[in-house]
Structure formats: C-alpha cells, structure tokens
Enzyme design. Structure first.
Site, short mmCIF file in Angstrom:
data_model
loop_
_atom_site.label_atom_id
_atom_site.label_comp_id
_atom_site.label_asym_id
_atom_site.label_seq_id
_atom_site.Cartn_x
_atom_site.Cartn_y
_atom_site.Cartn_z
N ARG A 36 0.79 -1.29 -0.10
CA ARG A 36 -0.01 0.13 -0.06
C ARG A 36 0.96 1.22 -0.08
O ARG A 36 0.36 2.32 -0.38
CB ARG A 36 -0.96 0.04 1.34
CG ARG A 36 -2.28 -0.97 0.82
CD ARG A 36 -3.14 -0.94 2.03
NE ARG A 36 -4.50 -1.47 1.87
CZ ARG A 36 -5.27 -1.89 2.77
NH1 ARG A 36 -5.21 -1.43 4.02
NH2 ARG A 36 -6.49 -2.31 2.16
N LYS A 186 -18.24 -18.11 3.81
CA LYS A 186 -19.46 -18.06 4.10
C LYS A 186 -20.38 -17.25 2.89
O LYS A 186 -19.98 -16.22 2.34
CB LYS A 186 -19.73 -17.36 5.37
CG LYS A 186 -19.14 -18.26 6.59
CD LYS A 186 -19.58 -17.26 8.00
CE LYS A 186 -19.59 -18.18 9.15
NZ LYS A 186 -19.76 -17.48 10.19
N GLY A 343 -10.20 -8.77 0.85
CA GLY A 343 -10.09 -9.45 1.66
C GLY A 343 -8.66 -10.31 1.67
O GLY A 343 -7.74 -9.94 1.19
N GLY A 366 -12.54 -4.48 2.13
CA GLY A 366 -13.75 -4.07 2.13
C GLY A 366 -14.31 -3.35 0.90
O GLY A 366 -15.56 -3.39 0.38
C1 3PG Z 1 -8.57 -1.50 5.09
O1 3PG Z 1 -7.55 -1.91 5.40
O2 3PG Z 1 -9.19 -2.46 4.38
C2 3PG Z 1 -8.80 -0.18 5.04
O3 3PG Z 1 -7.81 0.61 5.46
C3 3PG Z 1 -10.06 0.20 5.55
O4 3PG Z 1 -10.03 -0.19 7.08
P1 3PG Z 1 -11.32 -0.19 8.02
O5 3PG Z 1 -11.79 -1.58 7.75
O6 3PG Z 1 -10.85 -0.26 9.48
O7 3PG Z 1 -12.04 0.70 7.82
MG MG Z 2 -10.80 -3.84 6.52
#
Ligand code: 3PG
Ligand code: MG
Length: 385
Positions: A36, A186, A343, A366
């Site tokens: 990242r 799931k 993920g 996410g």
């Molecule tokens: C992640 O690592 O998926 C993003 O930085 C978002 O983080 P968060 O799920 O804590 O909002």
């Molecule tokens: Mg996250």
C-alpha cells in the site's frame, strides 16, 4: 470519468492534502508488507514534481476516536521514506513544515469516523487542494475521505484513478464473456455480491466453504464441512435467479476431503456428492479445476474474489493455485483481462506467484467487495461533487 485527476489541478506553490491508505501490517515495529505504501508513490511524486507540497492524511487500525499509542502512524515513516526516497516529517497535528509531511492517525479524533464537518474543516485549513488516493478506504464516509472533499478543490490521485479504471474495465464496461470467482468461508457475507454479479457476469465459479452450502442445498452430503445449512433456501434462490438470468453457477464436481484440518493432513479426492460423513471438504478437486480452467479459456474478463479452498493450510491451496496460475498464464498471453481483490484474495493469489501476472490487483479489501456489490463508495461519490 466524473472526477478530476492530478492533471486537472495546479499544484505550484500549493499544499496538497493527500488521503492515503497506509493501513499496513506491522510486526515488531516494522512494516511487513509495503504494497500500500509503494502504490501511493506516483501520486506523491507527481505533486512534488508539479511544485506542490504534500500533507499525507491516513488512518491506522481502529482506535475509535482516542489516542492509542500502539496505533501511531509514526511507525510507517521509515517505510514511507524508503519508498519515496526522501525525508518524511511526522507531525501530530499536520502543521509541521516539509515537502512531505505525515499527520498522525486521523482516527485519533472522534470527528473522523463521524464524518464531522468541524473536524473536516480543521483538516481543510491545513492545505489548498484535496487529493483522495485511498480507494481502499473509500467505502468509509469519514471526515478525511468524504466531508473534506466538499470543502476544497478535490481530485483523485493516481492510485485511486487506477483502481477505479480497473474495476470499470472488469465489471462496469467489460468485454464478455465475464467470469467471476467468488470464494471464501460463508455465503452469508457474499449475498449482496452474488446478487449483483448475477446480472453482470456470464458465469460465477463458487469456491471455498461457500461451495459446501450450495452442494448441501442440492441435497449432497457434506459431512463435517464448514456449511451454512440454514442458508439452503437462500442458496436455492440464488441458483434459480442465476438460471433465470442466464448466468452459469459453477460448483465443484469433485472435492478434496480430510478428517483433520492441519498441514499435510491425509486427504483424498471424491466426487462432489460423496463426502464421507466423518470428513470435511477442504478444497476443490482436479476435475473441478479443469472445468474452471475451461471457463477461463472461454472468457475475456475475470474478476476474482476469494479462494477456492482452505488455502492457508497446504495442500488445500492446490485448487486456488492451479486455477490462479492458469488465469495468470492466459493474462500473460493477452487472452484475458484479470482483476483480483478483496480480503484474503491477494494473499491467496500471492503465494503461487499468480497475482504478479494478473492485469490488476487491487489494494482494497472491504472497498473492493462493496464495489462488487454495486454500492456507491462515499469517498468516490464525494469526488464527483
Ligand atoms: C482496510 O484496511 O481495509 C482499509 O484501510 C479500511 O480499514 P477499516 O476496515 O478499518 O475501515
Ligand atoms: Mg478492512
């Protein structure tokens, strides 16, 4: 595209507030995966080259509006300096001088996650232009991702533009046939995703624990496998909808079963309707992989989210690796546009070396999922004005 990019802005003599996602894994005070951080370098360098200065805004962990020393972003400074090849000044409140300044974790402020306009205004005062380069945090409507974009001239950074461009090619305006791989533990966490993909893609390969729920819904025995038996009706509805919409659901035809879930456990491959009562399904079998490979051969576009088996524990990474390597090969041959993200997906595709050959690998977890679900990402919507 509905949003501006770095090319549309005049950075000369200006300070850019650049929202980045450097929520990276740390072990013993060191960054263990700099992906990242590496991916934000083009944006920072471009702004500097255009005569601007950069104030990086970022979150780290989930400190819930309080100062949590272990969640200080200071720990990322050496990795940032190495990636950028220049000094990075760390600043608690973002007021320090420097070509590149990193402000402390925005989530130390209670206003961040509340998308508080006052906190956003206090951030906006620190600069002249807002750049959002954090696609992977764009599913959060937070002060540094959403409200602030409405207070300053705003644009997308290079990484943000690249992520959105890749997703557009893969799903918004793809070349058909499109195949999606949807794996993971799931079905319940992927219902919206499956619902959205059904109407957009030509085939969905179902993998991982999710596949067991579908097999069980078809009346097949799954023994002690991970399975959401209570979702049998939902799974049958999804199968019916897929049929009605002309989207093929590809389920395993053979499965790898074992009595224990541990590295090197004794295992065997059986037909998908022959899981013994005392065994669990931990991977797709070779025949299933061959059928997946055939779908890839016929496809022009591939969207991959989630593993086909319990890839963390060998040998149950076999189907994921074989299918991913096949997709990688087709990509290298110029026959397939392949996009992966979300993920565990990148970890699952990295160990075999497949990810490096995909057309695009998202930095998002996410946010990638929510995009596949067809949801509007607040951080992107705010850039659109
Ligand atoms: C992640 O690592 O998926 C993003 O930085 C978002 O983080 P968060 O799920 O804590 O909002
Ligand atoms: Mg996250």
């Amino acid at each position: 595209m509905a949003w501006k990019t770095l090319d549309d802005m005049d950075f000369a003599g200006k300070r850019a507030l650049v929202r980045v996602d450097i929520n990276v894994p740390i072990e013993a005070g060191r960054v263990t995966d700099t992906t990242r951080i590496d991916r934000i370098v083009p944006t920072v360098k471009d702004i500097l080259a255009k005569g601007g200065r950069v104030l990086l805004l970022a979150h780290f962990g989930r400190p819930k509006g309080k100062v949590v020393p272990e969640m200080s972003l200071k720990v990322t400074v050496p990795a940032l300096e190495a990636a950028l090849g220049q000094p990075v000044v760390f600043s608690e409140d973002g007021t320090a001088e420097g070509e590149v300044v990193l402000m402390e974790n925005t989530r130390f402020h209670p206003g961040e996650e509340k998308n508080d306009p006052d906190f956003a205004a206090s951030l906006a005062k620190l600069g002249d232009i807002y750049v959002n380069d954090a696609f992977s945090a764009a599913h959060r409507a937070h002060a540094s991702t959403e409200a602030i974009a409405r207070l300053l001239p705003a644009c997308a950074g290079r990484l943000m533009a690249e992520e959105l461009g890749a997703l557009e090619k893969a799903l918004a305006h793809p070349v058909h046939p499109v195949v999606a791989v949807v794996g993971g533990a799931k079905v319940s966490t992927k219902l919206d995703l499956l619902g959205n993909l059904l109407s957009k893609v030509d085939a969905i390969v179902i993998g991982g624990g999710m596949a067991n729920t579908f097999l069980a819904a078809e009346g097949k025995p799954v023994g002690k496998s991970l399975c959401e038996h209570d979702l049998a009706d939902t799974a049958r509805e999804i199968m019916a909808k897929a049929k009605a919409q002309g989207c093929e659901l590809v389920l395993p035809v053979d499965v790898v079963v074992a009595r224990e879930f541990k590295a090197g456990a004794e295992c065997e491959t059986v037909a998908a309707d022959a899981c013994p009562e005392d065994a669990m399904i931990l991977d797709a079998g070779a025949q299933s992989v061959a059928e997946v490979a055939e779908r890839f051969n016929a496809a022009k576009t591939l969207v991959w989210n989630g593993p086909l088996g319990a890839f963390e524990i060998p040998p149950f990474n076999a189907a994921t690796d074989a299918a991913a390597l096949h997709a990688a090969e087709l990509t290298v041959e110029g026959k397939l546009l392949s996009v992966a993200g979300g993920g565990d997906t990148v970890a699952a595709l990295n160990s075999s070396g497949a990810a490096a050959k995909f057309s695009y690998v998202s930095t998002a977890g996410g946010a990638f999922l929510e995009w596949l679900e067809g949801k509007t990402l607040p951080g992107v919507a705010a850039l659109e004005g």
